[in-house]
Design a protein around this motif. Structure first.
Motif, mmCIF file in Angstrom:
data_model
loop_
_atom_site.group_PDB
_atom_site.id
_atom_site.type_symbol
_atom_site.label_atom_id
_atom_site.label_comp_id
_atom_site.label_asym_id
_atom_site.label_seq_id
_atom_site.Cartn_x
_atom_site.Cartn_y
_atom_site.Cartn_z
ATOM 1 N N SER A 98 0.854 -1.182 0.000
ATOM 2 C CA SER A 98 0.000 0.000 0.000
ATOM 3 C C SER A 98 0.894 1.238 0.000
ATOM 4 C CB SER A 98 -0.903 0.001 1.249
ATOM 5 O OG SER A 98 -0.117 0.055 2.427
ATOM 6 N N TYR A 99 0.348 2.335 -0.458
ATOM 7 C CA TYR A 99 1.133 3.571 -0.534
ATOM 8 C C TYR A 99 1.060 4.299 0.809
ATOM 9 C CZ TYR A 99 3.039 7.906 -2.404
ATOM 10 O OH TYR A 99 3.830 9.007 -2.635
ATOM 11 N N ALA A 100 2.209 4.665 1.354
ATOM 12 C CA ALA A 100 2.257 5.357 2.647
ATOM 13 C C ALA A 100 2.123 6.857 2.439
ATOM 14 C CB ALA A 100 3.571 5.044 3.360
ATOM 15 N N ASN A 101 1.166 7.433 3.120
ATOM 16 C CA ASN A 101 1.026 8.888 3.065
ATOM 17 C C ASN A 101 2.077 9.556 3.934
ATOM 18 O OD1 ASN A 101 -1.283 8.984 1.345
ATOM 19 N ND2 ASN A 101 -2.536 8.281 3.064
ATOM 20 N N GLY A 102 2.283 10.822 3.725
ATOM 21 C CA GLY A 102 3.332 11.548 4.429
ATOM 22 C C GLY A 102 4.446 11.913 3.464
ATOM 23 N N ARG A 103 5.508 12.468 4.005
ATOM 24 C CA ARG A 103 6.625 12.864 3.160
ATOM 25 C C ARG A 103 7.935 12.488 3.843
ATOM 26 N NH1 ARG A 103 8.369 18.597 4.345
ATOM 27 N NH2 ARG A 103 7.436 19.134 6.340
ATOM 28 N N SER A 104 8.884 12.073 3.053
ATOM 29 C CA SER A 104 10.212 11.787 3.595
ATOM 30 C C SER A 104 11.029 13.077 3.547
ATOM 31 C CB SER A 104 10.901 10.683 2.791
ATOM 32 O OG SER A 104 11.075 11.086 1.444
ATOM 33 N N LEU A 105 11.947 13.199 4.467
ATOM 34 C CA LEU A 105 12.771 14.399 4.579
ATOM 35 C C LEU A 105 14.227 14.024 4.369
ATOM 36 C CD1 LEU A 105 11.149 16.038 7.745
ATOM 37 C CD2 LEU A 105 10.655 16.541 5.338
ATOM 38 N N ALA A 106 14.813 14.521 3.307
ATOM 39 C CA ALA A 106 16.230 14.256 3.066
ATOM 40 C C ALA A 106 17.088 14.980 4.083
ATOM 41 C CB ALA A 106 16.611 14.678 1.650
ATOM 42 N N LYS A 107 16.581 16.096 4.589
ATOM 43 C CA LYS A 107 17.311 16.895 5.572
ATOM 44 C C LYS A 107 16.301 17.542 6.510
ATOM 45 C CE LYS A 107 20.892 20.476 5.890
ATOM 46 N NZ LYS A 107 21.744 21.429 5.119
ATOM 47 N N LEU A 108 16.637 17.581 7.777
ATOM 48 C CA LEU A 108 15.726 18.148 8.763
ATOM 49 C C LEU A 108 15.878 19.663 8.851
ATOM 50 C CD1 LEU A 108 15.957 15.568 11.686
ATOM 51 C CD2 LEU A 108 14.416 15.604 9.717
ATOM 52 N N ASP A 109 14.780 20.315 9.206
ATOM 53 C CA ASP A 109 14.785 21.776 9.343
ATOM 54 C C ASP A 109 15.064 22.226 10.767
ATOM 55 O OD1 ASP A 109 14.075 22.162 6.626
ATOM 56 O OD2 ASP A 109 11.961 21.783 7.121
ATOM 57 N N ASN A 110 14.782 21.369 11.751
ATOM 58 C CA ASN A 110 14.904 21.799 13.139
ATOM 59 C C ASN A 110 15.059 20.593 14.061
ATOM 60 O OD1 ASN A 110 12.099 20.862 13.798
ATOM 61 N ND2 ASN A 110 11.549 22.489 12.347
ATOM 62 N N ASP A 111 15.362 20.884 15.321
ATOM 63 C CA ASP A 111 15.577 19.832 16.301
ATOM 64 C C ASP A 111 14.285 19.128 16.695
ATOM 65 O OD1 ASP A 111 18.254 20.426 16.269
ATOM 66 O OD2 ASP A 111 18.219 21.625 18.122
ATOM 67 N N ARG A 112 13.161 19.805 16.545
ATOM 68 C CA ARG A 112 11.884 19.164 16.861
ATOM 69 C C ARG A 112 11.655 17.954 15.946
ATOM 70 N NH1 ARG A 112 6.665 19.491 15.019
ATOM 71 N NH2 ARG A 112 5.044 19.032 16.567
ATOM 72 N N GLN A 113 12.026 18.092 14.686
ATOM 73 C CA GLN A 113 11.897 16.956 13.771
ATOM 74 C C GLN A 113 12.839 15.825 14.169
ATOM 75 O OE1 GLN A 113 12.775 19.124 10.186
ATOM 76 N NE2 GLN A 113 10.612 19.282 9.591
ATOM 77 N N ALA A 114 14.035 16.182 14.649
ATOM 78 C CA ALA A 114 14.975 15.160 15.105
ATOM 79 C C ALA A 114 14.415 14.401 16.299
ATOM 80 C CB ALA A 114 16.313 15.800 15.453
ATOM 81 N N GLU A 115 13.785 15.139 17.208
ATOM 82 C CA GLU A 115 13.178 14.480 18.366
ATOM 83 C C GLU A 115 12.032 13.571 17.936
ATOM 84 O OE1 GLU A 115 11.315 15.599 22.767
ATOM 85 O OE2 GLU A 115 12.345 17.130 21.566
ATOM 86 N N ALA A 116 11.239 14.020 16.957
ATOM 87 C CA ALA A 116 10.147 13.195 16.449
ATOM 88 C C ALA A 116 10.685 11.925 15.794
ATOM 89 C CB ALA A 116 9.308 13.994 15.452
ATOM 90 N N ALA A 117 11.794 12.044 15.063
ATOM 91 C CA ALA A 117 12.406 10.876 14.431
ATOM 92 C C ALA A 117 12.894 9.889 15.489
ATOM 93 C CB ALA A 117 13.561 11.319 13.540
ATOM 94 N N GLY A 118 13.561 10.403 16.520
ATOM 95 C CA GLY A 118 14.008 9.530 17.591
ATOM 96 C C GLY A 118 12.850 8.844 18.289
ATOM 97 N N ARG A 119 11.772 9.579 18.511
ATOM 98 C CA ARG A 119 10.599 9.013 19.161
ATOM 99 C C ARG A 119 9.992 7.892 18.312
ATOM 100 N NH1 ARG A 119 8.693 13.481 20.468
ATOM 101 N NH2 ARG A 119 7.373 13.881 18.662
ATOM 102 N N ALA A 120 9.980 8.060 17.004
ATOM 103 C CA ALA A 120 9.409 7.046 16.121
ATOM 104 C C ALA A 120 10.209 5.749 16.163
ATOM 105 C CB ALA A 120 9.346 7.572 14.684
ATOM 106 N N VAL A 121 11.522 5.851 16.132
ATOM 107 C CA VAL A 121 12.352 4.648 16.197
ATOM 108 C C VAL A 121 12.224 3.992 17.571
ATOM 109 C CG1 VAL A 121 14.718 3.760 16.099
ATOM 110 C CG2 VAL A 121 13.940 5.452 14.424
ATOM 111 N N GLY A 122 12.216 4.800 18.627
ATOM 112 C CA GLY A 122 12.048 4.252 19.961
ATOM 113 C C GLY A 122 10.710 3.574 20.147
ATOM 114 N N GLN A 123 9.659 4.182 19.626
ATOM 115 C CA GLN A 123 8.334 3.585 19.740
ATOM 116 C C GLN A 123 8.252 2.288 18.952
ATOM 117 O OE1 GLN A 123 5.404 4.960 21.684
ATOM 118 N NE2 GLN A 123 5.437 2.737 21.468
#
Length: 336
Positions: A98-123
């Motif tokens: 199935s096609y996943a909605n959302g967008r991939s980010l080649a580069k992050l804009d801020n630390d909040r996105q980094a925290e969200a990425a870490g949270r996703a892997v941890g979860q």
């Protein structure tokens, strides 16, 4: 018709406009656009994945499990006309997602996105803890085990003397993270996370290397990717804060600091080994690309090494804070 269109028609009875998708260096991926729906069609790289039955069993089990925890957390495998999770045509292994909605980010804009990425892997790590059934068998035996990649490098042609010296000086990294203590994604970098409009991760992609491993392998790859080539202690801290807040792991300061160095060295070593072996594993446009990829990783590793004091300070603060929070939670449990 192209081979991808033939596979789609014969395996799933679907006719669609098919176009290349993404820039993955292992499998061939295609966007299949139908009249109303769209899917992701993939041809599995049989040189890399020599145990396709193990691969597909792992992927099917884990995707179903994660989607029971959080619907849509991973794409869903679309059964073939015969009810299988993949199709085999003329020696090629194909699968449809199935096609996943959302967008991939080649580069992050801020630390909040980094925290969200870490949270996703941890979860994801936390949700995988109670996967039922037999322990996952590795689709690629020895994947992410640095000592294995050092042995493969040693068995091939020598690199230039300065590169040999660089590698020899860092062989000690193989002494870290030998224990395999849980189910991990196995490819936990930024490219495999899909972000929603609110900046949080809405889906995790590419389950091909899910396996029994060490949590630091995924964490190190995540940090390496979110740093984007810059050894930023604040960006590192944001990713680590997100990860530790979601995962159920015991992490030391040394674990957190060494994980991105371990994985960065390992990836650079793999690229260099593949270059010396004739570019058989990773896709290249021309010979020499894998060598340049290796050099880029080695330069970044040097930057991580130079930033060690700042990384230690950040990690120590996080570990101390987490310890205090755990202590408060223990007190709360006793009160009840």
């Amino acid at each position: 018709m192209t081979s991808a269109q033939i596979a789609l028609a014969e395996g799933w009875g679907v006719r669609a406009i098919v176009s290349p998708l993404g820039s993955g260096r292992i499998n061939d991926s295609y966007l299949a656009q139908g009249a109303e729906d769209r899917w992701v069609l993939q041809r599995i790289n049989r040189f890399v994945f020599r145990r396709p039955d193990v691969l597909m069993d792992n992927v099917a089990r884990v995707s179903v499990h994660l989607n029971t925890k959080h619907p849509g957390w991973t794409p869903t495998l679309i059964p073939t006309r015969d009810g299988a999770n993949h199709a085999q045509l003329d020696g090629d292994i194909w699968r449809l997602w199935s096609y996943a909605n959302g967008r991939s980010l080649a580069k992050l804009d801020n630390d909040r996105q980094a925290e969200a990425a870490g949270r996703a892997v941890g979860q994801t790590h936390r949700w995988l803890q109670d996967l039922q059934g037999p322990r996952l068998d590795a689709a690629i035996p020895g994947h992410l085990q640095l000592e294995r990649y050092l042995a493969a490098f040693d068995a091939g042609p020598d690199a230039e003397p300065e590169l040999m010296d660089f590698i020899d000086a860092r062989r000690h990294l193989a002494g870290h993270f030998r224990e395999r203590n849980g189910i991990i994604h196995g490819d936990g970098h930024l490219d495999n996370l899909m972000f929603g409009e609110d900046g949080n991760v809405v889906a995790v992609l590419d389950l091909d290397t899910v396996m029994w491993g060490h949590w630091a392998w995924d964490f190190g790859d995540l940090v390496r990717s979110v740093l984007g080539g810059q050894a930023s202690a604040t960006r590192f801290a944001a990713a680590a804060r997100g990860y530790l807040g979601a995962a159920n792991v015991q992490a030391s300061v040394d674990d957190l600091v060494m994980a991105p160095r371990y994985i960065t060295f390992m990836i650079g070593l793999r690229y260099l080994t593949d270059h010396l072996d004739g570019d058989r594993y990773f896709k290249v446009g021309a010979h020499g690309e894998n060598r340049q990829r290796a050099l880029d990783r080695f330069r970044f590793l040097q930057a991580l090494e130079a930033a060690e004091p700042a990384f230690i300070d950040s990690a120590a603060s996080l570990v101390e804070t987490r310890g205090l929070e755990d202590g408060l939670n223990d007190d709360d449990d006793r009160d009840h």
